[in-house]
Motif scaffolding. Structure first.
Motif, PDB file in Angstrom:
ATOM      1  N   ASP A 163       0.328  -1.183  -0.412  1.00 27.10           N
ATOM      2  CA  ASP A 163      -0.276   0.301  -0.062  1.00 27.10           C
ATOM      3  C   ASP A 163       0.799   1.161  -0.090  1.00 27.10           C
ATOM      4  O   ASP A 163       0.267   2.217  -0.512  1.00 27.10           O
ATOM      5  CB  ASP A 163      -0.986  -0.239   1.197  1.00 27.10           C
ATOM      6  CG  ASP A 163      -2.125  -0.804   0.689  1.00 27.10           C
ATOM      7  OD1 ASP A 163      -2.287  -1.260   0.122  1.00 27.10           O
ATOM      8  OD2 ASP A 163      -2.953  -0.425   2.136  1.00 27.10           O
TER       9      ASP A 163
ATOM     10  N   SER B 187      -5.958  -0.243  -2.948  1.00 28.22           N
ATOM     11  CA  SER B 187      -6.020   0.293  -1.631  1.00 28.22           C
ATOM     12  C   SER B 187      -5.187   1.199  -1.753  1.00 28.22           C
ATOM     13  O   SER B 187      -6.197   2.606  -0.695  1.00 28.22           O
ATOM     14  CB  SER B 187      -5.800  -0.893  -0.814  1.00 28.22           C
ATOM     15  OG  SER B 187      -4.921  -1.999  -1.178  1.00 28.22           O
ATOM     16  N   GLY B 188      -3.753   1.509  -2.131  1.00 30.90           N
ATOM     17  CA  GLY B 188      -3.332   2.098  -1.789  1.00 30.90           C
ATOM     18  C   GLY B 188      -3.342   3.431  -1.819  1.00 30.90           C
ATOM     19  O   GLY B 188      -3.486   5.098  -2.337  1.00 30.90           O
TER      20      GLY B 188
END
Length: 317
Positions: A263, A306-307
């Motif tokens: 991430d 998601s990051g």
């Protein structure tokens, strides 16, 4: 033109308000290499990836970012699936095919996007003195369909299929070789997907004159066969001396990775995309609706990493 959502417009305003250098999170791990699969010399992918790598190194010296010379989209996605690269530049249509296991891929690869970077123009290029006026006129002629493993080759193959050009005599040439072949009349047309003007094509235009074929008659068929990954756009007037504004097919370009990219690395790269956009524009892509920060999150059906999503939420508020 690129379609931008209301959320995208708000994101663009917030990106401008945050400005460069305001990131409060980022990579804090050990020094490591970060490979970016790009494209062939003289094309916008490699030029963009080299700038992106430089900006990543400047923002975070622990990430030794490097642009890799490749055959572009399809080859990049195969390299990513084999873990031969950390990031890949790709056409959205190639990414969709890889994610679903459709041809030219034999299996599905889970992909995540860090952002949409710019839109390519499909360019079917003929000499200015050619009798060819429409795509249908290419029947039975010699056409370069793009380099093997490139997004241009994938799109050219799909174009030929929906236009029912079953009797084409095809060659798969890198752009520089295709330009030379067209100048020597060894081929009748070349298919390329990139910015306008593309320097190699603009230089050929200066020497012998070129035209682009309008694609409004084949666009609906491409859209019907392959969905909204393709958009109808207009080639801007003035990119080439013989070319006025004319309809063609646009396809977004994405920066993608595998879901297990850490991430903090995804966030670092995404922050560079969002906050250093003005430093990433190569000469080769000035005509390609380049890196519109309002549209970074419009990733053509490929889910955000998601990051990356965390960065956009921070910028979005």
């Amino acid at each position: 033109m690129t379609r931008v959502s209301r959320r995208g417009l708000l994101l663009g305003a917030l990106v401008g308000a945050v400005g460069v250098g305001c990131t409060d999170t980022g990579y804090r791990g050990a020094a490591r290499d970060l490979r970016i699969a790009a494209g062939e010399p003289g094309g916008p992918y490699l030029a963009f990836a080299e700038r992106l790598a430089g900006q990543i190194r400047e923002a975070q010296p622990l990430l030794r970012a490097e642009a890799l010379t490749t055959q572009a989209s399809v080859a990049n996605l195969a390299l990513l699936a084999a873990r031969g690269t950390d990031l890949a530049l790709t056409h959205a249509d190639a990414a969709e095919a890889a994610a679903t296991g459709r041809a030219p891929f034999s299996f599905a690869t889970q992909l995540r996007a860090l952002g949409r970077i710019y839109e390519n123009y499909l360019q079917v290029v003929v000499r200015a003195d050619s009798p060819v006026q429409r795509v249908a006129d290419l029947k039975g002629r010699n056409v370069s369909m793009g380099a093997p493993g490139s997004g241009a080759a994938l799109l050219a193959t799909r174009l030929a299929a929906v236009a029912e050009l079953t009797d084409l005599r095809t060659r798969q040439l890198r752009l520089a070789d295709a330009v030379t072949a067209l100048e020597r009349r060894e081929i009748d047309a070349l298919v390329w997907s990139g910015g306008v003007p593309t320097p190699a094509i603009a230089e050929l235009d200066e020497r012998v004159g070129v035209r682009l074929l309008p694609l409004d008659d084949v666009y609906p068929k491409l859209r019907e066969a392959h969905g909204p990954v393709y958009e109808q756009v207009s080639v801007p007037a003035g990119g080439y001396k013989w070319v006025r504004s004319l309809p063609t097919v646009g396809v977004a370009n994405l920066v993608v990775c595998l879901p297990d990219l850490p991430d903090d690395i995804a966030a670092e790269v995404t922050t560079v995309l969002a906050e250093r956009a003005d430093r990433l524009v190569p000469r080769e892509a000035l005509g390609a609706q380049f890196l519109d920060v309002r549209a970074l999150i419009a990733t053509a059906g490929i889910p955000l990493h998601s990051g990356a999503a965390a960065v956009y939420r921070r910028l979005h508020g």
